[in-house]
Scaffold this active site. Sequence first.
Site, PDB file in Angstrom:
ATOM      1  N   SER A 139       0.857  -1.098   0.082  1.00 22.29           N
ATOM      2  CA  SER A 139      -0.030  -0.016   0.006  1.00 22.29           C
ATOM      3  C   SER A 139       1.087   1.069  -0.076  1.00 22.29           C
ATOM      4  O   SER A 139       2.016   1.179   0.454  1.00 22.29           O
ATOM      5  CB  SER A 139      -0.862  -0.086   1.474  1.00 22.29           C
ATOM      6  OG  SER A 139      -1.301   1.142   1.308  1.00 22.29           O
ATOM      7  N   TYR A 152      -2.598  -0.438  10.551  1.00 24.07           N
ATOM      8  CA  TYR A 152      -2.237  -0.576   8.951  1.00 24.07           C
ATOM      9  C   TYR A 152      -0.975   0.116   8.794  1.00 24.07           C
ATOM     10  O   TYR A 152      -0.454  -0.419   7.646  1.00 24.07           O
ATOM     11  CB  TYR A 152      -3.575   0.128   8.143  1.00 24.07           C
ATOM     12  CG  TYR A 152      -3.750  -0.088   6.808  1.00 24.07           C
ATOM     13  CD1 TYR A 152      -4.176  -1.620   6.386  1.00 24.07           C
ATOM     14  CD2 TYR A 152      -3.364   0.565   5.800  1.00 24.07           C
ATOM     15  CE1 TYR A 152      -4.064  -1.837   5.163  1.00 24.07           C
ATOM     16  CE2 TYR A 152      -3.691   0.469   4.396  1.00 24.07           C
ATOM     17  CZ  TYR A 152      -4.055  -0.926   4.079  1.00 24.07           C
ATOM     18  OH  TYR A 152      -4.025  -1.083   2.902  1.00 24.07           O
ATOM     19  N   LYS A 156       1.839  -2.404   7.286  1.00 24.90           N
ATOM     20  CA  LYS A 156       2.309  -2.030   5.767  1.00 24.90           C
ATOM     21  C   LYS A 156       3.685  -1.691   5.635  1.00 24.90           C
ATOM     22  O   LYS A 156       4.397  -2.062   4.687  1.00 24.90           O
ATOM     23  CB  LYS A 156       1.380  -1.097   5.066  1.00 24.90           C
ATOM     24  CG  LYS A 156      -0.129  -1.901   4.821  1.00 24.90           C
ATOM     25  CD  LYS A 156      -0.194  -3.035   4.050  1.00 24.90           C
ATOM     26  CE  LYS A 156      -1.611  -3.353   3.730  1.00 24.90           C
ATOM     27  NZ  LYS A 156      -1.531  -4.716   2.734  1.00 24.90           N
TER      28      LYS A 156
END
Length: 265
Positions: A139, A152, A156
């Site tokens: 991402s 997140y 990531k």
Amino acid sequence: MTPDLAGRGVVVTGAGRGIGEAYAKAFAAAGARVVVNDLDADAVTAVATSLGDDVFAVPGDASSEEGVAALVASARDHLGEIDVYCANAGVARGGTEAVAERAWDVSWNVNVMAHVRAAKLLVPEWVERGSGTFVATVSAAGLLSIPGAAPYAVTKHAAYAFAEWLSMTYGDKGVRVHAVCPQGVRTDMLRNSGTSGRALMEADAVDPDDVARDLFLAMEQERFLVLPHPEVAQMYAHRASDPDRWLTGMRRLAGGLPGSVLGAD
Ligand SMILES: NC(=O)c1ccc[n+]([C@@H]2O[C@H](COP(=O)([O-])OP(=O)(O)OC[C@H]3O[C@@H](n4cnc5c(N)ncnc54)[C@H](O)[C@@H]3O)[C@@H](O)[C@H]2O)c1
């Protein structure tokens, strides 16, 4: 299109919808034989059925040690050799450092350890025969962070670090690695991100098929980093060259958002 995909064995995790489904569609169209995996058995079976006889559904968890082992064993049964493994399944958990332990656990397992566990089973064979491709769907949050979603952002970054590490360690032994780092992509993940998550990502969102197309281009050109939003490269450079200024901008962005974007548990 990458011409040498005809007859190749490909595994795509999280392929019941979204970006994973788009990868599966693209690989099948290029003549590969594809194992599609997802926790959602109905969705992934429907995807396999829609893509024809050379696409096989293997539902299950692609993150736990046992789940990855079962997936890789079943994929070898269907495909013989696994030439390309797309560690694509991901979870988007928002919140701060105070979010529940389970949100951290699932984020580490699905966004990071799923990649490590798959590589552990695949890399020795790839090094021995001198070829193999690992695709990590990361991402832009792995390069630039994201306010309001600590699990997140952190996991990531770790996924990106692991993809880089694989490439630096095995790149000269025939193992290719691609890190796919989009900003918003029009999938259920984005649609379920809540008002602030959507506000952050929806404006410049691309379609899952665009991400698959950019991955194929990078495979053809043997490029590690896949950026469906090319402006991410400049932001990444800005972050490295002037971290304080970059953080000032990120604080401004975070200040306009609630404590959590994305889902919380
Ligand atoms: N949509 C975006 O805006 C966006 C942006 C950047 C990166 N990504 C990344 O792209 C990847 C795919 O995201 P998407 O937008 O298609 O998401 P999605 O939520 O639409 O689809 C993800 C799929 O993964 C499956 N999944 C989740 N955990 C799993 C597990 N343990 N084992 C097997 N399958 C599992 C889900 O059931 C779901 O079908 C993720 O890694 C995500 O973080 C998405």
